[in-house]
Structures are given as structure tokens and as C-alpha cells.
Design an enzyme around this catalytic site. Structure first.
Site, mmCIF file in Angstrom:
data_model
loop_
_atom_site.group_PDB
_atom_site.id
_atom_site.type_symbol
_atom_site.label_atom_id
_atom_site.label_comp_id
_atom_site.label_asym_id
_atom_site.label_seq_id
_atom_site.Cartn_x
_atom_site.Cartn_y
_atom_site.Cartn_z
ATOM 1 N N GLY A 321 49.271 41.217 41.957
ATOM 2 C CA GLY A 321 48.630 42.333 41.292
ATOM 3 C C GLY A 321 47.577 43.015 42.124
ATOM 4 O O GLY A 321 47.291 44.193 41.937
ATOM 5 N N PHE A 322 46.945 42.299 43.071
ATOM 6 C CA PHE A 322 45.876 42.865 43.876
ATOM 7 C C PHE A 322 46.276 43.100 45.323
ATOM 8 O O PHE A 322 45.456 43.501 46.128
ATOM 9 C CB PHE A 322 44.640 41.957 43.840
ATOM 10 N N VAL A 325 50.626 39.084 50.330
ATOM 11 C CA VAL A 325 50.272 37.863 51.043
ATOM 12 C C VAL A 325 51.201 37.731 52.248
ATOM 13 O O VAL A 325 52.415 37.921 52.133
ATOM 14 C CB VAL A 325 50.399 36.626 50.136
ATOM 15 N N ASP A 436 43.578 31.635 34.800
ATOM 16 C CA ASP A 436 44.909 32.172 35.123
ATOM 17 C C ASP A 436 45.820 31.072 35.645
ATOM 18 O O ASP A 436 46.533 31.240 36.623
ATOM 19 C CB ASP A 436 44.796 33.308 36.141
#
Length: 632
Positions: A321-322, A325, A436
Site C-alpha cells: 500500500g505504501f 519492496v 496489522d
């Protein structure tokens, strides 16, 4: 009436569903054992009470079973309560009563409409009295009549060095914590370093002891006229005395008192100033050490670009979501995972700082280790140890790869996640709520041992803090605890709930909100609970688990159901969970009904919002996960 479980609801059940106090009584007419016929009858009648009461205008009484196992129950809502509100309140109260009176054959639970107002008024009065105390003691007690036979008792105290406003603020924070933490308790206490609060329905303090008054200024009496003085003479010592020779003129008192008080005030202010300056210096040193420690972990941007081949798609491991990787190789040959936060993410800056500050202080074999970070211009990078086997979800939810997760590996994963959470909640320098926890945030190392990752949503608690609340709920639907979704309230028990969902997913090999059994699609918790009560719990076990102890698998399902109970107070702590997994001799209580968000299929990628009585709580599932690794 024998074997009577009674529910009396005189209001909208406000105090049971969102408040902090009820008056409940567990009877003494007899007890029953868990998993007995009586226990099953009690569970059945309480489970059916909510729909029957709400469907019959707010009142219903019934019985179930045959003597001597016959159980009676009665429920009543206030006349103006809406059916859906009445249903929710009686449902949650039934769970509370079973938790508070686990094996008593008689129990009554009253929701007292007057309690909140009387308790709030009492707290306000005691705060005013305690904070208005002297520089020697800031302490107050008081009680108020609740019913003909019941009082509410309260005690508050601050350390004397606090000002009136600081004492008041500290005690008000304790009141807020009391409401959150002491829900449904007969008595409870909350303390911070500088203030203390206790409230109880039973007396616990010496009501006759009042705080001592501050001593008056010390003044030496003037010498009295000599009895040997001849008549008509004047004693020079008393030349300024009144005619009766027994007092001191006001000017003399002022001349003594004013300088004394001024000196004492000056001395006190000087001490406070020195203490604050020393505290500030200590904090500056501590912060400076923290900054230096963080700086020592900073990587050069050029180094990371070279390591990832300038963030090439060939090295891309996943997209969250951010941001993405990437796999990287440092000059010394060490493999790393580089999380590159999106430049367009409105939340990335906060989560970046949060994760750096948290992870630099955490060291545990079941947590992914943060090796460093890079902050250069618009680039914000987090550098982690490289975990070769990617994340749990890419094995667990793949029909082919799931077979690689034999029972021995799955059981080891249970224990590793549990120990990692226990470290976060109790054993680290900080108390951290992950918020989370899900299969996508559990990484697997070379030996398929689990490591908890992704602390972008984590929250740091103070040492004595037990709960917090937010108006912005973020997380993955299905893993989030009901109190978090509905009211924005989270605690260590929120992580316990997520862990319970993980356990059931690992046992079944199915996603929480995309569970399928034969041709039916339904919620995994609904399915698990239905089969647990129906004696067909083996339906939940992944068919690929052909080797392994069935009793051990059933025990793990039992633990998972304990963790996902709707009432957060009924869920075990992670310390208890670790003990349950490590010792088969530890007995397990019967689980209560899980929290059901719905009984049908729900798309876990959807976004939603929920509104409480006092706030609008929004949550978005696709922004909760920073990392979602894909094996290559």
C-alpha cells in the site's frame, strides 16, 4: 425458581455495550461443570435470547431442557429501545454474563441507568477536592449512594509537587483510562507516576481519616510583663504591645510572615527550576543518543541504488500500500530487502518515522530485523534483513505450495508468532500494538520459522496504558477486532484477535473472508464456530495435513476460537497463549461465540466505514499493508 438465569435491562444497556459499570450477581444455588448437559442448555438458551427478545417487543422468557438440567432465562429491554439495539445489547450482555458467572446456576445482570451520571458527578467532585489540596497532600475520598444497599466509593491522590491544574489533568486522564480498562468490573484502580484513582462498589478506605491541614506559620510569643515590675513602670520589651500585653501588632506580623513566605516560595521555585532543567538536560541527552543511534543506521542513497540495480523490476519482490519492496545486495555480499515508500503516499512520512523509531529498539528472533534506512530528498527507504522464503500467505493460500507446510512447520509457526507478539506486548522496552497482523506480514526464514514484519501501523503504549482509540481505523478486513472496527478502540487484545484469525487460517489453509467448503462460500469464523458446536471440527482441518496429531490440531482450533471471542476481556493474553502452545497439560476454557462481521462472503479488498455514537470511524483495508512480498 431453581436453575434461573435472569437478565433485567432497565435501560438501553448503555453501560453494558459501551460503558464501564454494571451491577451483576452470580448466585450460590449451585454450580455446573463445563461441557455438561446443563452447560450446553445454558449456552443454547442464552444464544437464542437476543433474537427472541428483540422480536417480541423487548421482553421474552423461556426454558430449555429437562430436569434436572432445565434452564430458565428472562430478558427485558426498555420500551423505547429499537429492536436492533435491543438485539446487540442483549447479545453482548449474554456473553458478559457467561464470562463473569462461568459455572453458576443462577445469575442476574442489571444495567443501572443512573450509574453513569452518579459516577461522573462523583469523579468531578473528587478531582476538584484532591487537586485543591495543599503543598503537603493532594488527597480526597468520597462515596455516593447508588441504591438502597449499594454505594460507589472513590479515592484520588496526586503527588504534592503537582500544581492544581496538573493534578486535575492527571486525574482526568485516569478517569478516561478507568472507563476504558475497567469495563464491567466491581472495582478497579488506575495509576500514573504522579496520580492515582480507585473506585469500587465496596468500601476500601478509612472514611474518618481526613487530609491534615497545613501547619500555621511558626511565631514565638512575646515575653510577658514581669510580675516583679513595680506599678507605674513600663517594660521596654513590651513597649509596642497592646494595653493588655497579650498580642502583636499587625505590622509586626506582616514584617515576619511576608519575608518568610517570600523566601519559601523563592526556594520552592528554585528547586522546581533546577529539577526541570536537569530533567530537560537528561531528555536532551537521551534524545541526542537516540538520534545518533538512528544516524548510525543511515545508508547512502547511492549504495542502495547500486544494491538494487537502481530499483530495477528484476529485483522487485512485491508491491504494498505504501510502495514497492526490492531485493538488494550490499557491497559485502549481504542480501537485503529494501522498502521504497511511495512519493505520493500521504501517510508515508508518518509510517516511515514510526517504523524506524520502533524497529531500531526491537530485537527478537521472531521479528524481522531493521538493518537501516535512507532519507534523501524525496526518497524514503527502509532496509531489512532479507528473508528468503517470502511471506506466509504465498505458501498458505497456494493450492500447490500449501502442501509444503506440514503440521510440524505449522505448529512451529504458531509458537513463533505467539512469542513475537508476547515480546511486543510485554517483554520489550516498549509496549507495542502491531494492529496489522496477517499472513502477508509473517515472513518465513530458511527454516520456515516465522518473523513478524511491517510495523507501519504499530502503536506505542505507555508502560501503564492498556487501551487507546482512534478516529481513523486502518487494517485488513477480517483480521481487525470488532471493538476496533466499530469504535476505533484497540489494545493488546486486538492483536490477540488477529492472531486467532491467523491460527484458524493456518489450520484450514483458507483465507478468513474467502473461505470455501465444498460449493459454499462463507466466513471462516462462522464455519469454524458451526462445526465446533456441531462436533464436526475436523471439517476445518486442511486436507493436505495427512500426517500429524489430530488432537493437537483440534487443540489449536480451540486456542484460535478463544482468541477471536467477541468480548475482548474473554480473550487470553499472549502470555497465556504461549503457555497453551508449549504445554498440553494446560486446560482450556470453553470458547464463547466469535465476533461475526457477517455470515456471508465479504471481499477482503473492499473499503468501508462505520459510525459510532460519538465519532465516525473510517477504515481502509488496502492502505494498511506496506509490504506484500511475492516470491520469484
Amino acid at each position: 425458581m431453581q436453575n434461573h438465569i435472569k437478565f433485567i435491562f432497565l435501560s438501553h444497556i448503555i453501560f453494558i455495550s459501551i460503558g464501564f459499570a454494571t451491577a451483576s450477581r452470580c448466585g450460590y444455588t449451585g454450580n455446573f461443570t463445563s461441557n455438561s448437559t446443563y452447560a450446553n442448555n445454558r449456552y443454547q438458551i442464552l444464544s437464542s435470547l437476543a433474537p427472541n427478545v428483540s422480536a417480541n417487543g423487548g421482553f421474552f422468557n423461556n426454558s430449555i431442557g429437562q430436569e434436572p438440567y432445565k434452564v430458565y432465562a428472562l430478558g427485558l429491554c426498555r420500551g423505547d429501545a429499537a429492536p436492533e439495539y435491543c438485539f446487540d445489547c442483549i447479545s453482548s450482555t449474554s456473553q458478559q454474563l457467561m464470562a463473569e458467572c462461568p459455572n453458576q446456576k443462577e445469575a442476574t445482570l442489571w444495567a443501572l441507568k443512573e450509574f453513569d451520571q452518579k459516577w461522573d458527578d462523583l469523579m468531578a467532585r473528587v478531582i476538584d477536592r484532591a487537586s485543591s489540596g495543599s503543598s503537603r497532600i493532594k488527597y480526597a475520598t468520597e462515596e455516593v449512594r447508588l441504591t438502597q444497599f449499594q454505594d460507589i466509593h472513590a479515592l484520588m491522590q496526586c503527588t504534592p509537587d503537582l500544581s492544581q491544574s496538573d493534578c486535575r489533568s492527571c486525574l482526568r486522564e485516569n478517569v478516561v483510562s478507568f472507563k476504558s480498562y475497567c469495563h464491567g468490573k466491581h472495582g478497579c484502580s488506575v495509576q500514573r507516576p504522579n496520580c492515582y484513582l480507585r473506585s469500587d462498589l465496596s468500601p476500601f478506605y478509612n472514611a474518618s481519616a481526613s487530609p491534615p491541614a497545613p501547619p500555621p506559620p511558626s511565631l514565638s510569643p512575646p515575653p510577658s510583663p514581669s510580675s516583679n515590675s513595680p506599678p507605674g513602670t513600663t517594660n521596654t520589651t513590651n513597649a509596642n504591645n497592646d494595653d493588655d500585653g497579650g498580642g502583636i501588632e499587625p505590622g509586626t506580623i506582616a514584617a515576619i510572615v511576608v519575608p518568610t513566605v517570600t523566601f519559601i516560595a523563592f526556594l520552592a521555585l528554585t528547586c522546581i527550576f533546577l529539577i526541570q532543567r536537569r530533567k530537560k538536560r537528561y531528555q536532551e541527552v537521551e534524545n541526542a543518543d537516540e538520534v545518533e543511534s538512528v544516524k548510525s543506521l543511515q545508508f547512502d542513497l547511492a549504495t542502495i541504488r547500486n544494491a538494487t540495480d537502481n530499483f530495477s523490476d528484476a529485483n522487485k519482490l512485491g508491491q504494498g500500500g505504501f510502495g514497492a519492496v526490492y531485493k538488494g545486495t550490499l557491497p559485502d555480499g549481504q542480501y537485503v530487502a529494501v522498502k521504497r515508500l511511495s512519493r505520493h503516499s500521504s501517510q508515508g512520512e508518518v509510517e516511515f518515522k514510526n517504523e524506524v523509531l520502533l524497529m531500531t529498539k526491537l530485537q527478537h528472533r521472531n521479528l524481522v530485523k531493521l538493518l537501516g534506512f535512507c532519507l534523501a530528498g524525496n526518497e524514503r527507504l527502509l532496509i531489512y534483513e532479507f528473508v528468503p522464503n517470502s511471506s506466509l500467505d504465498h505458501f498458505l493460500f497456494d493450492p500447490t505450495k500449501r502442501a509444503l507446510l506440514n503440521w510440524q512447520i505449522r505448529y512451529r509457526i504458531f509458537g513463533g508468532i505467539a512469542r513475537g507478539l508476547l515480546y511486543l506486548h510485554e517483554d520489550s522496552r516498549l509496549r507495542i500494538i502491531h494492529r496489522d497482523l496477517k499472513a502477508g506480514n509473517i515472513m518465513l526464514d530458511e527454516e520456515m520459522s516465522p518473523k513478524i514484519s511491517d510495523f507501519g501501523m504499530a502503536k506505542l503504549f505507555e508502560v501503564d496504558q492498556t487501551q487507546d482509540a482512534t478516529s481513523r481505523v486502518v487494517g485488513t478486513y477480517g483480521y481487525m477486532a470488532p471493538e476496533y472496527v466499530r469504535h476505533g478502540r484497540f489494545s493488546v487484545k486486538s492483536d490477540v484477535y488477529s492472531f486467532g484469525v491467523l491460527v484458524l487460517e493456518i489450520i484450514s489453509g483458507q483465507k478468513i473472508n474467502r473461505f470455501r467448503y465444498r460449493e459454499e462460500a462463507e466466513d471462516l469464523l462462522t464455519f469454524a464456530w458451526k462445526n465446533w458446536n456441531g462436533g464436526t471440527v475436523s471439517n476445518l482441518i486442511d486436507p493436505t495435513l495427512r500426517v500429524g496429531s489430530r488432537s493437537e490440531m483440534v487443540r489449536c482450533i480451540h486456542i484460535g476460537l478463544l482468541c477471536v471471542q467477541e468480548n475482548e476481556a474473554s480473550r487470553p493474553t499472549m502470555a497465556s497463549v504461549v503457555l497453551m502452545f508449549s504445554s498440553s497439560s494446560v486446560s482450556l476454557s470453553a470458547p464463547l461465540r466469535p465476533a461475526f462481521f457477517s455470515g456471508t462472503f465479504v471481499d477482503s479488498e473492499a473499503s468501508a466505514s462505520t459510525t459510532t455514537a460519538d465519532q465516525s470511524v473510517k477504515f481502509t483495508t488496502n492502505e494498511a499493508s506496506i509490504t506484500d512480498l511475492v516470491p520469484r
